[in-house]
Design a protein around this motif. Structure first.
Motif, PDB file in Angstrom:
ATOM      1  N   TYR A 125       1.203   2.830  -2.486  1.00 26.91           N
ATOM      2  CA  TYR A 125       1.824   2.789  -3.716  1.00 26.91           C
ATOM      3  C   TYR A 125       3.460   2.829  -3.452  1.00 26.91           C
ATOM      4  O   TYR A 125       3.845   3.371  -2.531  1.00 26.91           O
ATOM      5  N   ALA A 178       1.256  -1.133  -6.838  1.00 32.60           N
ATOM      6  CA  ALA A 178       0.011  -0.601  -6.497  1.00 32.60           C
ATOM      7  C   ALA A 178      -1.009  -1.451  -5.447  1.00 32.60           C
ATOM      8  O   ALA A 178      -1.150  -2.781  -6.127  1.00 32.60           O
ATOM      9  N   THR A 179      -1.187  -1.113  -4.384  1.00 31.74           N
ATOM     10  CA  THR A 179      -2.144  -2.118  -3.533  1.00 31.74           C
ATOM     11  C   THR A 179      -3.389  -2.022  -4.023  1.00 31.74           C
ATOM     12  O   THR A 179      -4.156  -0.923  -4.451  1.00 31.74           O
ATOM     13  N   HIS A 185      -1.569  -7.142  -4.738  1.00 36.05           N
ATOM     14  CA  HIS A 185      -0.914  -5.769  -5.480  1.00 36.05           C
ATOM     15  C   HIS A 185      -0.992  -6.263  -6.901  1.00 36.05           C
ATOM     16  O   HIS A 185      -0.937  -7.451  -7.130  1.00 36.05           O
TER      17      HIS A 185
END
Length: 230
Positions: A125, A178-179, A185
């Motif tokens: 993140y 965020a991944t 992402h």
């Protein structure tokens, strides 16, 4: 009788020595714990490309919108120089107040930097804060349909086509990233935009500025981005 004070002194000295030894051992252990580990992550981490989904949605359901992509350089998961390029379009028909129809379609660009302000830089993140400089040069059509001649009682169209305009502005940006899986992402960001210079046409003010939004001295917009590491 004379040996007891000596024994007491010996025990006292031994106790003090043990306490000091324990204190030194604890301090040494704490020093080892707080010693930062060597960061093995390379400085150059590659590139990231992103595409905004909010602008096309605005174009689909409203009078204006943008198609926008961005290229980020990832430096140590902390600094992200960025270049953004987009196409802004508007087709605002018969404004309720002025009765004017406004059309434009033109490119714009932004250049700037984002910083990852998370404590753990290499996690899945990111919280990003940054700035942009942006510019667009565009042409617009401003048309007034069915303007009635008060003398001859006939109607005609009035306006201008290809009116040349331009604008410079600055942006403050904050967002999250965020991944989701592997290089994929998703992210949100909010842009506060402040006009610093502009050139309007000869007959009036633009209704919409490509990349900036509805024409005003400042503006607030949000993007929802699909992001890929490359």
């Amino acid at each position: 009788m004379s040996q007891r004070p000596n024994i007491s002194i010996f025990i006292s000295r031994l106790a003090v020595s043990l306490v000091l030894l324990a204190a030194v051992s604890v301090a040494h252990a704490q020093q080892k714990q707080i010693r930062p580990e060597k960061d093995s992550i390379p400085f150059f981490r590659g590139f990231t490309v992103s595409f905004d989904l909010v602008g096309p949605a605005k174009q689909m359901f409203g009078d204006y919108g943008e198609y926008e992509g961005a290229l980020h350089v990832n430096l140590h998961d902390q600094w992200f120089p960025v270049f953004e390029l987009g196409l802004g379009r508007a087709n605002h028909k018969k404004d309720e107040v002025t009765g004017l129809t406004y059309k434009t379609s033109a490119p714009y660009f932004r250049i700037g930097m984002d910083w990852n302000i998370m404590k753990k830089k290499h996690g899945p993140y990111r919280i990003l804060a940054g700035f942009r400089y942006a510019f667009t040069s565009y042409k617009c059509d401003i048309i007034r349909d069915e303007l009635e001649d008060p003398i001859w009682r006939s109607t005609s169209n009035f306006g201008v086509e290809g009116m040349k305009c331009s604008q410079h502005w600055l942006e403050g940006v904050i967002g999250i990233d965020a991944t989701i899986y592997g290089p994929f992402h998703l992210g949100w960001n909010v842009h506060y935009k402040r006009r610093i210079a502009h050139k309007e046409g000869d007959i009036g003010t633009s209704w919409y500025v490509p990349g900036f939004g509805i024409n005003d001295s400042d503006n607030l917009t949000a993007n929802f981005n699909i992001i890929f590491d490359i």
